[in-house]
Design a protein around this motif. Structure first.
Motif, short mmCIF file in Angstrom:
data_model
loop_
_atom_site.label_atom_id
_atom_site.label_comp_id
_atom_site.label_asym_id
_atom_site.label_seq_id
_atom_site.Cartn_x
_atom_site.Cartn_y
_atom_site.Cartn_z
N ALA A 284 0.88 -1.02 0.15
CA ALA A 284 -0.04 0.04 0.16
C ALA A 284 0.54 1.19 0.09
CB ALA A 284 -0.85 0.09 1.31
N THR A 285 0.30 2.21 -0.89
CA THR A 285 1.11 3.35 -0.85
C THR A 285 0.01 4.62 -0.85
OG1 THR A 285 2.77 2.59 -2.46
CG2 THR A 285 2.62 4.86 -2.48
N SER A 286 0.53 5.45 -0.10
CA SER A 286 -0.15 7.08 -0.19
C SER A 286 0.60 7.90 -0.48
CB SER A 286 -0.61 7.05 1.43
OG SER A 286 -1.67 6.15 1.83
N LEU B 186 -3.26 -3.13 -12.99
CA LEU B 186 -1.93 -3.15 -12.27
C LEU B 186 -1.90 -2.49 -10.81
CD1 LEU B 186 0.50 -2.81 -15.17
CD2 LEU B 186 -0.30 -4.91 -14.03
N ILE B 187 -2.53 -1.27 -10.91
CA ILE B 187 -2.83 -0.38 -9.78
C ILE B 187 -4.07 -0.40 -9.27
CG2 ILE B 187 -2.49 1.73 -8.56
CD1 ILE B 187 -0.20 2.18 -10.58
N THR B 188 -4.60 -0.88 -7.81
CA THR B 188 -6.00 -0.65 -7.50
C THR B 188 -5.82 0.14 -6.16
OG1 THR B 188 -5.55 -2.66 -6.02
CG2 THR B 188 -6.56 -2.95 -8.08
N GLY B 189 -7.04 0.93 -5.87
CA GLY B 189 -7.17 1.87 -4.83
C GLY B 189 -8.00 2.98 -5.13
N SER B 190 -7.67 3.94 -4.39
CA SER B 190 -8.38 5.27 -4.79
C SER B 190 -7.63 6.31 -5.03
CB SER B 190 -9.37 5.36 -3.60
OG SER B 190 -8.65 5.81 -2.56
N PRO C 132 5.61 -5.67 -10.72
CA PRO C 132 6.83 -6.34 -9.89
C PRO C 132 7.53 -5.53 -9.11
CG PRO C 132 6.59 -6.68 -12.45
CD PRO C 132 5.71 -5.54 -12.25
N ILE C 133 8.20 -6.03 -8.08
CA ILE C 133 8.71 -5.42 -7.18
C ILE C 133 9.72 -4.47 -7.67
CG2 ILE C 133 10.49 -5.83 -5.27
CD1 ILE C 133 9.10 -8.44 -4.59
N ILE C 134 10.68 -4.78 -8.46
CA ILE C 134 11.51 -3.89 -9.19
C ILE C 134 11.14 -2.56 -9.79
CG2 ILE C 134 11.64 -5.12 -11.49
CD1 ILE C 134 14.96 -4.77 -11.01
N GLY C 135 9.87 -2.76 -10.11
CA GLY C 135 9.25 -1.34 -10.91
C GLY C 135 8.22 -0.53 -9.74
N ARG C 136 8.16 -1.02 -8.81
CA ARG C 136 7.24 -0.42 -7.82
C ARG C 136 7.76 0.96 -7.43
NH1 ARG C 136 5.96 -5.65 -4.26
NH2 ARG C 136 4.73 -6.45 -6.03
N GLY C 137 8.90 1.32 -7.26
CA GLY C 137 9.61 2.53 -7.15
C GLY C 137 9.39 3.59 -8.24
N PHE C 138 9.65 2.92 -9.19
CA PHE C 138 9.50 3.85 -10.38
C PHE C 138 8.20 4.30 -10.52
CE2 PHE C 138 13.20 1.06 -11.62
CZ PHE C 138 14.00 2.25 -11.80
N ALA C 139 6.87 3.07 -10.41
CA ALA C 139 5.66 3.38 -10.50
C ALA C 139 5.15 4.57 -9.64
CB ALA C 139 4.69 2.13 -10.16
N GLU C 140 5.48 4.40 -8.19
CA GLU C 140 5.25 5.46 -7.24
C GLU C 140 5.72 7.01 -7.73
OE1 GLU C 140 6.06 6.32 -2.52
OE2 GLU C 140 6.13 4.16 -3.36
N ASN C 141 7.07 6.86 -8.31
CA ASN C 141 7.57 8.02 -8.74
C ASN C 141 6.68 8.87 -9.76
OD1 ASN C 141 9.53 8.26 -6.78
ND2 ASN C 141 11.33 7.28 -7.90
N GLY C 142 6.45 7.87 -10.74
CA GLY C 142 5.71 8.20 -11.96
C GLY C 142 4.30 8.79 -11.66
N ILE C 143 3.72 8.35 -10.73
CA ILE C 143 2.35 8.54 -10.25
C ILE C 143 2.28 9.90 -9.70
CG2 ILE C 143 0.50 8.17 -8.61
CD1 ILE C 143 1.15 5.17 -9.13
N LYS C 144 3.47 10.07 -8.78
CA LYS C 144 3.58 11.46 -8.19
C LYS C 144 3.85 12.66 -9.09
CE LYS C 144 5.70 13.96 -4.61
NZ LYS C 144 6.50 13.95 -3.26
N GLN C 145 4.76 12.42 -10.18
CA GLN C 145 5.38 13.11 -11.14
C GLN C 145 3.98 13.51 -11.97
OE1 GLN C 145 8.71 12.09 -13.38
NE2 GLN C 145 8.41 13.93 -14.89
N THR C 146 3.32 12.56 -12.39
CA THR C 146 2.29 12.60 -13.47
C THR C 146 1.09 13.64 -12.80
OG1 THR C 146 2.45 10.64 -14.50
CG2 THR C 146 0.27 11.46 -14.71
N THR C 147 0.92 13.49 -11.47
CA THR C 147 0.17 14.12 -10.71
C THR C 147 0.27 15.51 -10.63
OG1 THR C 147 -0.52 12.26 -9.37
CG2 THR C 147 -1.23 14.37 -8.42
#
Length: 181
Positions: A40-42, A122-126, A153-168
């Protein structure tokens, strides 16, 4: 001091063999219960906008127009629309080709709030967008993500989190520019 023979007799009398598997089972059960929280990530992103809240609301409440501001939204296909709730499938340009996200978007005009539940993909939540008037010509837009990245995949989660933040952050800047025009 206990002699070696006395200790062996004491250990044999205890018979811990049924206890050990029970302890292992309990520890593993607790670990599996906590596992979803590991993924989980906020994320919280805020943008002050030099425009009245009503003007910003007109932009963000048009949920069909999100690809104009959210660069990862390639295409929106509405499945069902009733009153303030839209069920849709969104093709995402980030990640694997033709990655889709099933979403249920609820617009709360009285609260100036939009909640998007990502139910499949790939990403669930809100994701919650909350607009707050600060003055006659200034407002603040908050975006709160509460997401589960276990589909990545575990190796991509940090990239995904950073990408979501940057896109936002980029989306909020585009919304601010559009509202100021």
């Amino acid at each position: 001091m206990i002699k070696n023979k006395e200790f062996r007799k004491y250990a044999e009398d205890l018979n811990l063999s049924p206890v050990i598997p029970a302890v292992i089972f309990a520890v593993m059960g607790l670990a599996f219960m906590a596992l979803p929280q590991v993924f989980a990530t906020s994320l919280n992103v805020t943008q002050e906008i030099s425009a009245p809240a009503d003007q910003v609301w007109r932009i963000i409440a048009n949920v069909d127009n999100e690809p104009q501001y959210w660069s990862t939204f390639k295409e929106i296909n509405n499945i069902k629309k009733t009153d303030n709730i839209t069920e849709r499938e969104v093709t995402i340009s980030a990640g694997p080709q033709n990655n889709t996200s099933h979403q249920i978007v609820t617009v709360y005009p009285d609260e100036m709030k939009i909640q998007t539940n990502l139910t499949k993909g790939l990403i669930t939540g809100s994701r919650i967008l909350e607009l707050e008037p600060l003055s006659a010509n200034k407002s603040r837009l908050d975006v709160i993500w509460d997401i589960d990245l276990s589909g990545i995949p575990i190796i991509g989660r940090g990239f995904a989190e950073n990408g979501i933040k940057q896109t936002t952050e980029e989306a909020l800047q585009r919304i601010a520019q559009a509202a100021a025009e």
